[in-house]
Design a protein around this motif. Structure first.
Motif, short mmCIF file in Angstrom:
data_model
loop_
_atom_site.label_atom_id
_atom_site.label_comp_id
_atom_site.label_asym_id
_atom_site.label_seq_id
_atom_site.Cartn_x
_atom_site.Cartn_y
_atom_site.Cartn_z
N THR A 1 0.57 -1.28 -0.21
CA THR A 1 0.23 0.02 0.05
C THR A 1 1.38 0.76 0.08
O THR A 1 2.43 1.06 -0.13
CB THR A 1 -1.09 0.03 1.17
N ASP A 2 0.64 2.95 -0.07
CA ASP A 2 1.07 3.35 0.02
C ASP A 2 2.11 3.87 0.92
O ASP A 2 1.58 3.32 2.71
CB ASP A 2 0.04 4.98 0.04
N GLY A 3 3.38 4.10 0.48
CA GLY A 3 4.23 4.76 1.76
C GLY A 3 5.40 2.99 2.27
O GLY A 3 5.70 3.45 3.52
N GLN A 4 4.70 1.92 1.63
CA GLN A 4 5.23 0.77 2.45
C GLN A 4 6.14 0.41 1.34
O GLN A 4 5.90 -0.21 -0.19
CB GLN A 4 4.27 -0.15 2.25
N PHE A 5 7.55 0.27 1.23
CA PHE A 5 7.98 0.22 0.65
C PHE A 5 9.51 -1.42 0.60
O PHE A 5 9.62 -1.51 2.09
CB PHE A 5 9.15 1.13 -0.17
N GLY A 6 10.30 -2.39 0.31
CA GLY A 6 11.03 -2.85 0.06
C GLY A 6 12.52 -2.93 0.78
O GLY A 6 12.27 -0.71 1.05
N ASN A 7 13.00 -2.74 1.05
CA ASN A 7 14.78 -2.57 0.81
C ASN A 7 16.20 -2.74 -0.35
O ASN A 7 16.90 -2.35 -0.04
CB ASN A 7 15.13 -3.04 2.29
N ALA B 1 26.55 -6.56 -6.34
CA ALA B 1 27.22 -6.58 -5.25
C ALA B 1 26.97 -4.47 -4.80
O ALA B 1 27.45 -4.45 -3.59
CB ALA B 1 28.16 -7.09 -5.63
N LYS B 2 27.38 -4.02 -5.92
CA LYS B 2 27.46 -2.87 -5.34
C LYS B 2 25.70 -2.28 -5.51
O LYS B 2 26.17 -1.27 -4.62
CB LYS B 2 27.17 -1.69 -7.15
N ALA B 3 25.06 -2.53 -5.62
CA ALA B 3 23.84 -1.79 -5.71
C ALA B 3 22.07 -2.82 -4.57
O ALA B 3 21.36 -1.93 -4.22
CB ALA B 3 22.95 -2.05 -7.29
N ASP B 4 22.94 -3.51 -4.10
CA ASP B 4 22.36 -4.09 -3.01
C ASP B 4 20.75 -4.62 -3.66
O ASP B 4 19.80 -4.11 -3.13
CB ASP B 4 21.54 -3.01 -1.71
N GLY B 5 20.88 -5.42 -4.33
CA GLY B 5 20.01 -5.98 -5.50
C GLY B 5 19.63 -7.77 -4.70
O GLY B 5 20.09 -8.23 -3.94
N ALA B 6 18.02 -8.03 -5.16
CA ALA B 6 17.69 -8.84 -5.24
C ALA B 6 17.55 -9.08 -6.17
O ALA B 6 17.13 -8.52 -7.81
CB ALA B 6 16.29 -8.31 -4.43
#
Length: 499
Positions: free
Chosen positions: A22-28, A68-73
């Protein structure tokens, strides 16, 4: 390895939500790759213990440093149906498994992806099938991928969606997370308008792709085909490869989606390193000895697929033997045909046809000492493949339609001494850049025969001149340069248009 959950039990890992945030909820995570498969393979040791190993593919190799550089998933299916895994970390990547049921593997993957889209996008070499149940599953699975991605993406994150299995994901992401920078890359060809028009869900797929800020294709002709389809089926304004995608019915541009060619490449450095290893060089010599030290070795390396033109290659080679232009004492053909989609009927029939053709040619031309064709229906580790590249005097790539064909580039990269020659189909994307190869129309059997003879008989100085130019191109434009070019263009596109 992370614990395995039952197929019905949802993951409870923080930050992973089975529905759109929902609005305002983001991952990492600031950089997310979305592909049908995860970047790892499960391996089981002799004690039955399972673990994860990074996949050897070029895409993983190209994007691991970015991760590795960009905090990736990395979001994708882990390869086992009816099993749900919690997200886990492997090396420098955070992996987010998307579960698929056995029925979804059948309908979404084997059905719509590989029996509808694959043949349609490869110029209907085989007839595509159109089933609403397949489409429904494709749409459902694409939504699941989009949900997993939206749940782990940080605000303003960059998302790169990969390939034809996930063409609806960009629009779904844009609707749920307009803050994201969204890229899509199509690894296979995009068909001409007249062929694409057969797809009953043609507008929905175009709309799905246009959710991306940047849509990458292998060849300029693929990007042109896509834009023609956009103009025909959506009527949007197109200027300089940019599509003005309206919002609602008022015609006001909401954002711009750009279609452009970014030809993919290989990890040239790793292939070159293997080609210079003493054990690999010795293995290449051993391969020649095992074949009886023929004067010429020809090589074909393909996934067993009807798009690869293996049958055309065998026909041309068989006719050369019949004509006496080559003999089994002087030449041998190694054909590696790695297993592919063996549960699909068309592929099972193709295997029967290829093995029958090999049997006929060998039965007619083999001697007690020499075999015309060594047919290998296996997959091999990269070390063995590089040894085969070094052993082969001529590489035969006779695809009827191919997005790129990285085998052609691997062969060139392996020829560090600028020896050998490449016979390359003009219908493979690699033909756009490897212009010094002997280019062929694989449907022209006489022309293909002439090309093989020319490759065998080409003067050494001419072979070396051509290979030197091709190697320069492959070394300069490696897979890391490809990924960086795409991501640079995506960020530029997003900045220009306020995505």
């Amino acid at each position: 390895m992370e614990p395995v959950l039952s197929a019905a039990q949802p993951s409870t890992t923080p930050g992973v939500n089975p529905s759109f945030p929902t609005d305002g909820q983001f991952g990492n995570f600031d950089f997310i790759v979305v592909s049908n498969r995860l970047a790892v393979d499960r391996v089981v040791d002799e004690h039955g213990e399972s673990s994860w190993r990074r996949s050897p593919g070029g895409l993983v190799t190209a994007l691991a440093p970015v991760m590795a550089k960009a905090d990736g998933a990395w979001v994708g299916w882990h390869g086992a149906p009816d099993e749900t895994l919690e997200p886990f970390d492997e090396s420098t990547m955070h992996l987010v498994p998307v579960p698929l049921s056995a029925e979804e593997v059948e309908l979404y993957y084997e059905g719509f992806s590989n029996a509808t889209l694959w043949p349609l996008y490869h110029d209907v070499i085989a007839s595509p099938e159109f089933h609403r149940t397949w489409w429904d599953s494709y749409r459902k699975v694409n939504k699941r991928f989009a949900e997993a991605t939206a749940s782990v993406a940080a605000e303003g994150a960059t998302v790169w969606v990969q390939d034809y299995q996930l063409q609806l994901v960009p629009k779904m992401l844009r609707q749920a997370r307009p803050d994201l920078k969204i890229g899509f890359f199509n690894h296979i060809p995009f068909p001409p308008l007249e062929i694409y028009a057969q797809l009953p869900w043609r507008r929905q797929v175009i709309e799905g792709l246009l959710g991306a800020d940047l849509i990458g294709f292998q060849r300029p002709s693929d990007a042109s085909n896509f834009l023609r389809c956009v103009r025909r089926f959506k009527g949007y304004t197109i200027k300089a490869q940019q599509v003005q995608v309206p919002q609602g019915d008022d015609g006001v541009p909401a954002y711009v989606s750009r279609a452009e060619a970014f030809p993919i490449s290989i990890d040239t450095a790793s292939i070159t390193e293997l080609a210079e290893r003493p054990d690999v060089i010795e293995r290449s010599r051993e391969i020649r000895r095992e074949l009886g030290d023929p004067q010429y070795i020809l090589l074909g390396v393909d996934r067993l697929d009807y798009t690869k033109g293996i049958g055309h290659r065998l026909k041309a080679y068989g006719e050369l033997l019949e004509d006496g232009a080559i003999t089994v004492e002087d030449a041998a053909l190694i054909q590696v045909a790695s297993p592919s989609r063996e549960r699909v009927e068309q592929y099972r029939l193709l295997r029967e046809d290829i093995e029958s053709a090999v049997g006929r040619i060998n039965g007619t031309h083999d001697t007690m000492k020499n075999t015309a064709i060594r047919y290998l229906h296996h997959s091999y580790p990269v070390e063995e493949m590089v040894a085969l590249y070094l052993a082969a005097d001529v590489m035969l790539v006779t695809a009827l339609r191919d997005g790129m064909n990285l085998v052609a580039k691997e062969y060139v990269a392996a020829r560090t001494g600028n020896t050998g020659m490449l016979v390359l189909s003009e219908f493979a994307g690699a033909a756009d850049t490897l212009r010094q190869a002997i280019l062929v129309n694989p449907h022209d059997i006489d022309g293909l025969k002439s090309a093989i003879v020319s490759a065998i008989n080409m003067p050494k100085t001419e072979r070396m001149r051509r290979m030197r130019l091709m190697r320069r191109q492959v070394v300069h434009n490696d897979v890391e340069r490809w990924s960086q070019a795409f991501l640079d263009a995506l960020h530029l596109e997003s900045a220009d248009h306020g995505a």
